[in-house]
Motif scaffolding. Structure first.
Motif, PDB file in Angstrom:
ATOM      1  N   LYS A  54       0.822  -1.210   0.000  1.00 32.54           N
ATOM      2  CA  LYS A  54       0.000   0.000   0.000  1.00 32.54           C
ATOM      3  C   LYS A  54       0.857   1.262   0.000  1.00 32.54           C
ATOM      4  O   LYS A  54       0.531   2.240  -0.692  1.00 32.54           O
ATOM      5  CB  LYS A  54      -0.938   0.000   1.214  1.00 32.54           C
ATOM      6  CG  LYS A  54      -2.091  -0.986   1.096  1.00 32.54           C
ATOM      7  CD  LYS A  54      -3.018  -0.895   2.301  1.00 32.54           C
ATOM      8  CE  LYS A  54      -4.226  -1.806   2.124  1.00 32.54           C
ATOM      9  NZ  LYS A  54      -5.149  -1.739   3.293  1.00 32.54           N
ATOM     10  N   ASP A  55       1.923   1.261   0.753  1.00 32.23           N
ATOM     11  CA  ASP A  55       2.811   2.429   0.776  1.00 32.23           C
ATOM     12  C   ASP A  55       3.425   2.666  -0.597  1.00 32.23           C
ATOM     13  O   ASP A  55       3.524   3.815  -1.065  1.00 32.23           O
ATOM     14  CB  ASP A  55       3.916   2.231   1.813  1.00 32.23           C
ATOM     15  CG  ASP A  55       3.393   2.281   3.236  1.00 32.23           C
ATOM     16  OD1 ASP A  55       2.263   2.786   3.437  1.00 32.23           O
ATOM     17  OD2 ASP A  55       4.109   1.819   4.151  1.00 32.23           O
ATOM     18  N   THR A  56       3.856   1.590  -1.243  1.00 34.49           N
ATOM     19  CA  THR A  56       4.429   1.712  -2.589  1.00 34.49           C
ATOM     20  C   THR A  56       3.390   2.221  -3.570  1.00 34.49           C
ATOM     21  O   THR A  56       3.662   3.102  -4.401  1.00 34.49           O
ATOM     22  CB  THR A  56       4.985   0.361  -3.056  1.00 34.49           C
ATOM     23  OG1 THR A  56       5.936  -0.125  -2.112  1.00 34.49           O
ATOM     24  CG2 THR A  56       5.654   0.488  -4.415  1.00 34.49           C
ATOM     25  N   ALA A  57       2.177   1.673  -3.486  1.00 36.70           N
ATOM     26  CA  ALA A  57       1.108   2.085  -4.398  1.00 36.70           C
ATOM     27  C   ALA A  57       0.715   3.534  -4.163  1.00 36.70           C
ATOM     28  O   ALA A  57       0.456   4.283  -5.126  1.00 36.70           O
ATOM     29  CB  ALA A  57      -0.098   1.165  -4.222  1.00 36.70           C
ATOM     30  N   ASN A  58       0.666   3.966  -2.908  1.00 37.37           N
ATOM     31  CA  ASN A  58       0.324   5.363  -2.606  1.00 37.37           C
ATOM     32  C   ASN A  58       1.330   6.330  -3.219  1.00 37.37           C
ATOM     33  O   ASN A  58       0.960   7.336  -3.837  1.00 37.37           O
ATOM     34  CB  ASN A  58       0.276   5.570  -1.089  1.00 37.37           C
ATOM     35  CG  ASN A  58      -1.094   5.255  -0.504  1.00 37.37           C
ATOM     36  OD1 ASN A  58      -2.121   5.543  -1.132  1.00 37.37           O
ATOM     37  ND2 ASN A  58      -1.108   4.665   0.668  1.00 37.37           N
ATOM     38  N   ALA A  59       2.618   6.038  -3.045  1.00 34.04           N
ATOM     39  CA  ALA A  59       3.655   6.919  -3.576  1.00 34.04           C
ATOM     40  C   ALA A  59       3.588   6.989  -5.095  1.00 34.04           C
ATOM     41  O   ALA A  59       3.687   8.071  -5.700  1.00 34.04           O
ATOM     42  CB  ALA A  59       5.026   6.436  -3.115  1.00 34.04           C
ATOM     43  N   CYS A  60       3.408   5.834  -5.719  1.00 29.93           N
ATOM     44  CA  CYS A  60       3.364   5.801  -7.182  1.00 29.93           C
ATOM     45  C   CYS A  60       2.070   6.420  -7.716  1.00 29.93           C
ATOM     46  O   CYS A  60       2.054   6.974  -8.825  1.00 29.93           O
ATOM     47  CB  CYS A  60       3.506   4.363  -7.671  1.00 29.93           C
ATOM     48  SG  CYS A  60       5.123   3.637  -7.326  1.00 29.93           S
ATOM     49  N   THR A  61       0.985   6.327  -6.948  1.00 33.39           N
ATOM     50  CA  THR A  61      -0.284   6.931  -7.378  1.00 33.39           C
ATOM     51  C   THR A  61      -0.147   8.443  -7.485  1.00 33.39           C
ATOM     52  O   THR A  61      -0.646   9.064  -8.441  1.00 33.39           O
ATOM     53  CB  THR A  61      -1.396   6.567  -6.380  1.00 33.39           C
ATOM     54  OG1 THR A  61      -1.569   5.161  -6.372  1.00 33.39           O
ATOM     55  CG2 THR A  61      -2.714   7.222  -6.779  1.00 33.39           C
ATOM     56  N   ILE A  62       0.526   9.053  -6.509  1.00 29.43           N
ATOM     57  CA  ILE A  62       0.723  10.510  -6.544  1.00 29.43           C
ATOM     58  C   ILE A  62       1.513  10.911  -7.783  1.00 29.43           C
ATOM     59  O   ILE A  62       1.159  11.864  -8.501  1.00 29.43           O
ATOM     60  CB  ILE A  62       1.437  10.967  -5.263  1.00 29.43           C
ATOM     61  CG1 ILE A  62       0.550  10.697  -4.035  1.00 29.43           C
ATOM     62  CG2 ILE A  62       1.808  12.444  -5.345  1.00 29.43           C
ATOM     63  CD1 ILE A  62       1.241  10.961  -2.714  1.00 29.43           C
ATOM     64  N   ALA A  63       2.605  10.170  -8.065  1.00 33.07           N
ATOM     65  CA  ALA A  63       3.423  10.483  -9.235  1.00 33.07           C
ATOM     66  C   ALA A  63       2.620  10.313 -10.521  1.00 33.07           C
ATOM     67  O   ALA A  63       2.673  11.163 -11.430  1.00 33.07           O
ATOM     68  CB  ALA A  63       4.663   9.600  -9.247  1.00 33.07           C
ATOM     69  N   ALA A  64       1.846   9.223 -10.614  1.00 31.30           N
ATOM     70  CA  ALA A  64       1.064   8.969 -11.825  1.00 31.30           C
ATOM     71  C   ALA A  64      -0.017  10.034 -12.011  1.00 31.30           C
ATOM     72  O   ALA A  64      -0.281  10.482 -13.141  1.00 31.30           O
ATOM     73  CB  ALA A  64       0.439   7.577 -11.745  1.00 31.30           C
ATOM     74  N   ALA A  65      -0.654  10.480 -10.925  1.00 28.17           N
ATOM     75  CA  ALA A  65      -1.698  11.500 -11.018  1.00 28.17           C
ATOM     76  C   ALA A  65      -1.116  12.834 -11.481  1.00 28.17           C
ATOM     77  O   ALA A  65      -1.720  13.540 -12.315  1.00 28.17           O
ATOM     78  CB  ALA A  65      -2.379  11.661  -9.666  1.00 28.17           C
ATOM     79  N   LEU A  66       0.026  13.221 -10.968  1.00 28.64           N
ATOM     80  CA  LEU A  66       0.665  14.469 -11.393  1.00 28.64           C
ATOM     81  C   LEU A  66       1.023  14.439 -12.881  1.00 28.64           C
ATOM     82  O   LEU A  66       0.791  15.404 -13.614  1.00 28.64           O
ATOM     83  CB  LEU A  66       1.918  14.717 -10.550  1.00 28.64           C
ATOM     84  CG  LEU A  66       1.682  15.120  -9.081  1.00 28.64           C
ATOM     85  CD1 LEU A  66       3.009  15.177  -8.338  1.00 28.64           C
ATOM     86  CD2 LEU A  66       0.977  16.468  -9.009  1.00 28.64           C
ATOM     87  N   ILE A  67       1.566  13.327 -13.315  1.00 24.76           N
ATOM     88  CA  ILE A  67       1.944  13.213 -14.731  1.00 24.76           C
ATOM     89  C   ILE A  67       0.705  13.281 -15.618  1.00 24.76           C
ATOM     90  O   ILE A  67       0.683  13.967 -16.653  1.00 24.76           O
ATOM     91  CB  ILE A  67       2.723  11.911 -14.970  1.00 24.76           C
ATOM     92  CG1 ILE A  67       4.060  11.960 -14.229  1.00 24.76           C
ATOM     93  CG2 ILE A  67       2.962  11.681 -16.461  1.00 24.76           C
ATOM     94  CD1 ILE A  67       4.823  10.657 -14.265  1.00 24.76           C
ATOM     95  N   ALA A  68      -0.358  12.579 -15.221  1.00 22.80           N
ATOM     96  CA  ALA A  68      -1.586  12.584 -16.020  1.00 22.80           C
ATOM     97  C   ALA A  68      -2.167  13.996 -16.110  1.00 22.80           C
ATOM     98  O   ALA A  68      -2.635  14.433 -17.174  1.00 22.80           O
ATOM     99  CB  ALA A  68      -2.602  11.621 -15.407  1.00 22.80           C
TER     100      ALA A  68
END
Length: 749
Positions: A587-601
């Motif tokens: 979950k911690d890994t997914a949370n961090a990557c979700t923020i990065a993916a949302a910013l890029i999108a």
């Protein structure tokens, strides 16, 4: 060789005691303790040189008087030793010893009564050595000229004890490892017997030389007094043992050569036989000097067939030294690549008794039969030229990449260890059945718990009955032990076995645990930590559990042990905390990557409606429409779509149910796809950025565009260095061939 009863009590001695014992201890005087310690060391040297130490340490006791002839022989030799002791002490001490009957009684009274009070107070004695502190410091700093100026008569102090550990100047000079000029001067003026003085640990100066690897000092000492080679310390170790234990190869080889040079002498016990020899061979193997051990095992084959006082044979020591058998699961990908390809030279044993040097990767039979016929000779010449050229190329590569030299040394040591193990097995198999089985069983037990599959396979091939060995403490067989410590390379041998694997798959330990129960328990932490992250560790544990189902019959997969637990119940209980840690990590890994993916999108969606360079006021067409602007559009679209895909994948991870089975495929598959999508998204985002700069600024500052484009590679490089290894691990553990090798063409017995 055992002595006859008469020879046991008889010694032929014709020595002048005054040449050995130069100090007379007395019970009075400031320096009485120092004198006594020197006297004791000199007397021990005298007794050991004449093989009479047994008369004062209770190893030889008085025979019964009824056996009058043996008693007379013992009494004569005991009186000789007693006379030596009484005649070498001071008059005041002599009067206290006259009532003792045997040499042992005299010795005990000296050590435990007359000088007992002083020996029990070493700290008070230590204060007397403070005046030698400048000398000690100068010796340790290799400033022996300063020591000479401070103590002009230093040569006369060679036997003087200068520390509370009863160390002399010679001990310290040798231990420093630098002051060999002083060592030579001291040795020249000291009598040979004085070189044998011991410190409180029973160590001579030669022991100190072996401890620090001071070969030059060892050579000087042995040249003056060869008997130093045979003096043991309080731990019953010779100097050559000390050199082996402390891993000083040059000193070890020198001392071995000196022992071999004296092999024809019957004065001292032979180093290369009996308990003394096998202990020495075991110490060499434990220090990983396999080349020396192989040479000794071939020259003295009897050492390979006996065990030491702890019950360890040379083969069982190899089985405990897992560093001789490097496992590629601890290597990086580039280490694995080069390790499998780097050439080495090894020595192969031929049945006729000769040895042939050949490339380790070459077939042994080809190396042996290369001399048949003119064509074979010509082929062999070309082959040798090719090998030399190959070694030259690898030498250049090793010079450029020093790490490769370490890999080559590991591979070479591995090949030598296999050759040594093969030689040991060939010798042990000639022993009587009960002796051979005892050695093989202990060795295969050690090989199983240390994960040395090559040795397990070799022992089973040489002695098939060892496959049924069971640990006396836990009643586990070889494969249950390997599964306990999670060594898949050993359990993989089951794939290459005949139908006996079905019997082994049904075996249980003393708690009625079968293979599935064993894999249901949590793996040892040092094996579990080889995998990155709790989630992947949970995946590895599930892979073990599922793989063992292939060997356990269906009727045993729900087997209940003595604690009323099925394998699945045990797995769930043991892995509860690991499952929680894996869920949190995921979950911690997914949370961090979700923020990065949302910013890029977000950024790429907005950039899709922004025209680089602006538009013409009159027509509304893009000013850069005639340029290759499609690169920006394509890159922007790919980055947008992959970032959204990555975002959805990470959201699915956050909302997963996190059941045990999900850690096997579902969660790792989503994580790998999410990380891969995020990596592609970041890459094409930077490509779109670089394309925009090129379109806008190419006419004005083209060089600046190239510079910025280069800097755009930094985020990609950072991602590759920081996150790409995790992506590789996830993909490899989920989609790779796995850690369990399937059956090959080679069938074990």
């Amino acid at each position: 060789m055992a002595r006859s009863p008469e020879a046991k009590y008889t010694r032929q001695c014709s020595v002048n005691v005054a040449n050995f014992v130069t100090v007379r201890p007395g019970s009075e005087g400031v320096d009485k303790i120092n004198k006594f310690n020197i006297w004791k060391q000199q007397m021990i040297c005298l007794l050991e040189s004449q093989e009479l130490m047994d008369f004062v340490n209770d190893e030889i006791v008085a025979p019964e008087k009824e056996k009058s002839e043996q008693y007379k022989l013992w009494r004569r030799t005991d009186s000789l030793v007693k006379g030596w002791i009484l005649g070498s002490v001071g008059t005041d001490v002599l009067h206290q010893l006259l009532d003792n009957e045997t040499a042992r009684d005299v010795w005990d009274q000296l050590l435990n009564s007359i000088f007992k009070q002083h020996q029990q107070q070493p700290r008070e004695i230590g204060e007397d050595y403070s005046r030698y502190l400048p000398l000690y410091q100068a010796l340790m700093k290799d400033e022996w000229q300063t020591a000479w100026n401070t103590f002009p008569g230093i040569n006369n102090l060679g036997t003087t004890i200068i520390t509370s550990s009863s160390e002399t100047i010679l001990h310290i000079a040798v231990l420093a490892g630098k002051s060999n000029d002083l060592v030579k001067q001291l040795v020249e003026v000291m009598p040979p017997t004085a070189l044998a003085l011991k410190n409180s640990g029973g160590e001579t100066a030669l022991h100190n030389a072996a401890t620090v690897g001071n070969t030059a000092a060892a050579s000087v000492l042995v040249d003056k007094n060869p008997n130093l080679l045979h003096i043991v310390c309080n731990d019953k170790q010779l100097p050559v043992h000390t050199a082996a234990i402390n891993c000083h190869k040059e000193t070890l080889q020198y001392l071995i050569s000196q022992h071999q040079h004296e092999s024809n002498s019957n004065t001292h016990p032979f180093l290369f036989e009996g308990q003394l020899g096998v202990g020495f061979l075991n110490a060499i193997i434990a220090s990983e000097y396999v080349d020396i051990a192989l040479d000794l095992a071939q020259k003295y084959p009897n050492l390979t067939k006996i065990v030491d006082e702890d019950g360890d044979s040379a083969l069982s020591i190899i089985a405990q030294t897992d560093t001789l058998f490097p496992r590629t699961d601890t290597f990086t990908w580039w280490q694995i690549f080069f390790y499998r390809r780097i050439p080495i030279k090894a020595i192969f044993e031929v049945e006729a008794g000769d040895t042939i040097h050949a490339d380790a990767t070459r077939d042994i039979e080809n190396a042996i039969k290369h001399g048949a016929g003119q064509y074979s000779n010509s082929f062999h010449i070309f082959s040798r030229v090719g090998k030399k050229l190959e070694y030259m190329i690898w030498s250049v590569i090793e010079y450029l990449v020093p790490k490769l030299k370490e890999l080559r040394e590991k591979k070479s040591t591995h090949a030598q260890a296999l050759q040594l193990a093969k030689h040991l097995c060939n010798k042990i198999v000639t022993l009587p059945e009960n002796e051979a089985l005892t050695i093989f069983e202990k060795s295969i037990h050690q090989a199983a718990i240390y994960g040395i599959s090559e040795l397990v396979e070799m022992i089973i091939d040489k002695y098939p009955s060892t496959i049924y060995y069971r640990d006396p403490d836990t009643d586990k067989d070889v494969f249950l032990l390997a599964a306990t410590y999670r060594f898949e390379n050993v359990t993989n041998l089951l794939y290459n076995m005949n139908d006996r694997r079905y019997i082994l798959g049904s075996s249980t330990d003393d708690q009625d645990n079968n293979l599935l129960h064993i894999c249901g328990k949590l793996a040892p932490s040092y094996r579990l930590n080889l995998v990155a992250g709790p989630a992947l560790q949970m995946q590895r544990e599930l892979q073990w559990f599922k793989e063992m189902e292939n060997f356990v019959p269906a009727s045993r997969r729900t087997w209940i042990n003595k604690k009323k637990q099925t394998p699945q119940m045990l797995f769930t209980k043991e892995h509860e905390k690991l499952k929680e840690a894996g869920e949190k990590w995921m979950k911690d890994t997914a949370n961090a990557c979700t923020i990065a993916a949302a910013l890029i999108a977000t950024v790429m969606f907005a950039a899709a409606f922004t025209v680089p360079g602006g538009i013409e006021p009159t027509s509304g067409k893009p000013l850069l429409s005639k340029k290759p602007s499609f690169m920006f559009a394509v890159s922007d679209a790919i980055s947008l779509f992959t970032s959204i895909t990555s975002l959805l994948l990470f959201l699915s991870i956050l909302t997963s149910r996190y059941a045990e089975e999900d850690f096997l495929y579902v969660l790792p598959k989503r994580l790998s796809m999410g990380l891969l999508s995020l990596f592609v998204s970041i890459t094409f985002m930077l490509v779109a950025f670089s394309a925009t700069l090129y379109l806008v600024l190419q006419r004005d500052v083209a060089w600046f565009v190239v510079l910025l484009t280069g800097f755009a590679c930094l985020p990609i490089t950072s991602f590759v260095l920081l996150q790409f290894p995790l992506l590789v691990d996830v993909i490899s553990s989920t989609y790779g061939p796995g850690i369990f090798s399937k059956k090959t063409n080679r069938l074990m017995i």
